[in-house]
Write a protein that holds these residues in place. Structure first.
Motif, PDB file in Angstrom:
ATOM      1  N   GLU A  59       0.856  -1.188   0.000  1.00 14.30           N
ATOM      2  CA  GLU A  59       0.000   0.000   0.000  1.00 14.30           C
ATOM      3  C   GLU A  59       0.890   1.236   0.000  1.00 14.30           C
ATOM      4  O   GLU A  59       1.952   1.252   0.640  1.00 14.30           O
ATOM      5  CB  GLU A  59      -0.908  -0.059   1.224  1.00 14.30           C
ATOM      6  CG  GLU A  59      -1.805   1.124   1.412  1.00 14.30           C
ATOM      7  CD  GLU A  59      -1.260   2.056   2.459  1.00 14.30           C
ATOM      8  OE1 GLU A  59      -1.497   3.271   2.325  1.00 14.30           O
ATOM      9  OE2 GLU A  59      -0.595   1.570   3.398  1.00 14.30           O
ATOM     10  N   ARG A  62      -5.769  -5.571   5.137  1.00 16.70           N
ATOM     11  CA  ARG A  62      -6.745  -4.604   5.624  1.00 16.70           C
ATOM     12  C   ARG A  62      -6.983  -3.473   4.622  1.00 16.70           C
ATOM     13  O   ARG A  62      -7.922  -2.693   4.779  1.00 16.70           O
ATOM     14  CB  ARG A  62      -6.272  -3.985   6.953  1.00 16.70           C
ATOM     15  CG  ARG A  62      -6.157  -4.970   8.104  1.00 16.70           C
ATOM     16  CD  ARG A  62      -6.044  -4.226   9.425  1.00 16.70           C
ATOM     17  NE  ARG A  62      -4.956  -3.255   9.419  1.00 16.70           N
ATOM     18  CZ  ARG A  62      -3.720  -3.505   9.827  1.00 16.70           C
ATOM     19  NH1 ARG A  62      -3.404  -4.713  10.280  1.00 16.70           N
ATOM     20  NH2 ARG A  62      -2.800  -2.555   9.798  1.00 16.70           N
ATOM     21  N   PHE A  63      -6.128  -3.395   3.619  1.00 18.81           N
ATOM     22  CA  PHE A  63      -6.195  -2.288   2.660  1.00 18.81           C
ATOM     23  C   PHE A  63      -7.481  -2.371   1.846  1.00 18.81           C
ATOM     24  O   PHE A  63      -7.811  -3.418   1.289  1.00 18.81           O
ATOM     25  CB  PHE A  63      -4.973  -2.342   1.738  1.00 18.81           C
ATOM     26  CG  PHE A  63      -4.983  -1.321   0.636  1.00 18.81           C
ATOM     27  CD1 PHE A  63      -4.852   0.026   0.915  1.00 18.81           C
ATOM     28  CD2 PHE A  63      -5.127  -1.710  -0.683  1.00 18.81           C
ATOM     29  CE1 PHE A  63      -4.853   0.966  -0.104  1.00 18.81           C
ATOM     30  CE2 PHE A  63      -5.118  -0.785  -1.709  1.00 18.81           C
ATOM     31  CZ  PHE A  63      -4.977   0.561  -1.408  1.00 18.81           C
ATOM     32  N   GLN A  64      -8.218  -1.268   1.802  1.00 18.28           N
ATOM     33  CA  GLN A  64      -9.436  -1.192   1.006  1.00 18.28           C
ATOM     34  C   GLN A  64      -9.112  -0.563  -0.340  1.00 18.28           C
ATOM     35  O   GLN A  64      -8.760   0.607  -0.409  1.00 18.28           O
ATOM     36  CB  GLN A  64     -10.498  -0.353   1.728  1.00 18.28           C
ATOM     37  CG  GLN A  64     -10.981  -0.951   3.023  1.00 18.28           C
ATOM     38  CD  GLN A  64     -11.730  -2.256   2.796  1.00 18.28           C
ATOM     39  OE1 GLN A  64     -12.504  -2.385   1.851  1.00 18.28           O
ATOM     40  NE2 GLN A  64     -11.492  -3.229   3.669  1.00 18.28           N
ATOM     41  N   PRO A  65      -9.177  -1.335  -1.433  1.00 14.22           N
ATOM     42  CA  PRO A  65      -8.819  -0.778  -2.744  1.00 14.22           C
ATOM     43  C   PRO A  65      -9.736   0.362  -3.129  1.00 14.22           C
ATOM     44  O   PRO A  65     -10.937   0.319  -2.861  1.00 14.22           O
ATOM     45  CB  PRO A  65      -8.976  -1.970  -3.703  1.00 14.22           C
ATOM     46  CG  PRO A  65      -9.900  -2.906  -2.994  1.00 14.22           C
ATOM     47  CD  PRO A  65      -9.639  -2.719  -1.533  1.00 14.22           C
ATOM     48  N   ASN A  79     -15.106   8.497  -3.151  1.00 14.67           N
ATOM     49  CA  ASN A  79     -14.920   7.395  -2.217  1.00 14.67           C
ATOM     50  C   ASN A  79     -15.864   7.553  -1.025  1.00 14.67           C
ATOM     51  O   ASN A  79     -16.706   8.455  -1.002  1.00 14.67           O
ATOM     52  CB  ASN A  79     -13.452   7.306  -1.770  1.00 14.67           C
ATOM     53  CG  ASN A  79     -12.995   8.525  -0.981  1.00 14.67           C
ATOM     54  OD1 ASN A  79     -13.800   9.323  -0.482  1.00 14.67           O
ATOM     55  ND2 ASN A  79     -11.685   8.684  -0.845  1.00 14.67           N
ATOM     56  N   GLN A  80     -15.705   6.700  -0.034  1.00 14.07           N
ATOM     57  CA  GLN A  80     -16.622   6.695   1.102  1.00 14.07           C
ATOM     58  C   GLN A  80     -16.491   7.940   1.962  1.00 14.07           C
ATOM     59  O   GLN A  80     -17.351   8.231   2.799  1.00 14.07           O
ATOM     60  CB  GLN A  80     -16.391   5.438   1.958  1.00 14.07           C
ATOM     61  CG  GLN A  80     -15.033   5.365   2.620  1.00 14.07           C
ATOM     62  CD  GLN A  80     -13.984   4.730   1.731  1.00 14.07           C
ATOM     63  OE1 GLN A  80     -14.175   4.629   0.520  1.00 14.07           O
ATOM     64  NE2 GLN A  80     -12.882   4.299   2.343  1.00 14.07           N
TER      65      GLN A  80
END
Length: 347
Positions: A121, A184-187, A236-237
């Motif tokens: 990441e 844990r990385f959210q693409p 994104n979120q």
């Protein structure tokens, strides 16, 4: 070498690519002690008549068409921009470069290599110098900026080169693999449903847009004044959207990107309403400049959806042989567009 010889395959897409090596090429590729020879290294692509141009971080270039090269050698700590006529794959052989090998980075912009054979990441890959990083981006124009805690970059990987801007001279050593962190990385969100990805033209400008009351099915696109798609992205979120705005490729005769100081035209796609609306972005300088970074603010609310039929002013006006007109309708439907001259005759 105790680690032996291995092959490195690098996938190249039609157009501009940003690449690097994490092997030290075999002896046949070298003519001087400082590094492998550029023309010998690119012989495979030259033989297939696919190599258009190659550039280093200082703007020096190799042009097979004109049999010109002023890149002195392949610096293995650096990345290189390569322009290819069609999708292909190239293979080099050599000894692996230790992943923690020092990479000297000068103040300002640099093209750097990625040595590890594992994915990382971006914030972790640059953790040793993260306090000095202003912005980093890949060959697709995806970028990260620690100041805003934002990234839309996929994990870093071998074969790719990276463009990085730092506030002072530093030395980078890549950290060891951290599989737990990568798990844990959210693409980031890449896939647009309405607009395609624009053509990579070699140089770009980075834009970060913040939206209040954002919706997950909102997409933004940027166009030249003549309607060429030069950027696209999704929120994104956290209500942020990062996008590369691509400039004109000066090595081609076509105008395929933004000209210096040109102001892009922005449009937003509201997937829930299935409507396209022209918009403006506040804050920051939005006139195109190579490698510039700007932050803009966008307020998304229902007032952006038309309450009634509306036609905006033509642009440009007056015009010679081409102009653009935008219109809004309050709901989806079939639309007829008719053009009339000043005397009322339908054209």
């Amino acid at each position: 070498n105790e680690q032996g010889i291995r092959e490195q395959r690098v996938l190249l897409e039609n157009g501009w690519n940003l690449i690097s090596l994490n092997i030290e090429p075999i002896e046949e590729m070298w003519e001087i002690e400082e590094g492998p020879d550029i023309e010998i290294m690119m012989e495979e692509l030259f033989g297939m008549d696919l190599l258009e141009m190659m550039k280093d971080e200082d703007g020096r270039f190799y042009s097979p068409e004109f049999r010109f090269n002023n890149i002195p050698f392949w610096n293995l700590t650096e990345g290189y921009q390569v322009n290819i006529a069609e999708d292909t794959e190239v293979t080099w052989s050599g000894c692996p470069i230790p992943p923690d090998t020092e990479i000297p980075i000068e103040e300002g912009w640099n093209l750097i290599a990625y040595f590890p054979d594992f994915r990382a990441e971006d914030f972790y890959a640059l953790s040793a110098i993260i306090d000095n990083v202003l912005i980093a981006k890949n060959g697709d124009g995806d970028f990260m900026t620690p100041q805003f805690g934002f990234s839309n970059m996929p994990p870093w990987r071998e074969g790719c080169g990276y463009k990085i801007k730092v506030d002072q001279r530093v030395v980078l050593r890549y950290p060891p693999p951290d599989e737990e962190r990568l798990a844990r990385f959210q693409p980031p969100i890449y896939q647009n449903s309405h607009w395609d990805k624009p053509r990579r033209t070699g140089d770009n400008m980075s834009l970060l847009v913040k939206a209040d009351n954002f919706q997950t099915d909102i997409e933004i696109a940027a166009f030249t004044q003549n309607g060429v798609l030069v950027g696209s992205g999704r929120f994104n979120q956290n209500g942020m959207c990062g996008m590369a705005l691509w400039g004109d490729d000066q090595t081609t005769s076509d105008v395929d990107g933004l000209q210096p100081d040109e102001h892009p035209v922005f449009k937003i796609w509201d997937g829930s309403a299935e409507s396209t609306i022209e918009l403006s972005i506040s804050e920051g300088s939005l006139n195109y400049e190579v490698d510039a970074f700007t932050f803009g603010d966008l307020l998304l609310n229902k007032s952006m959806i038309a309450d009634d039929f509306e036609v905006t002013e033509l642009f440009p006006n007056p015009f010679n042989n081409e102009t653009s007109v935008s219109f809004s309708i309050p709901e989806s439907g079939i639309v007829n567009v008719n053009l009339y001259d000043l005397s009322g005759r339908e054209l």
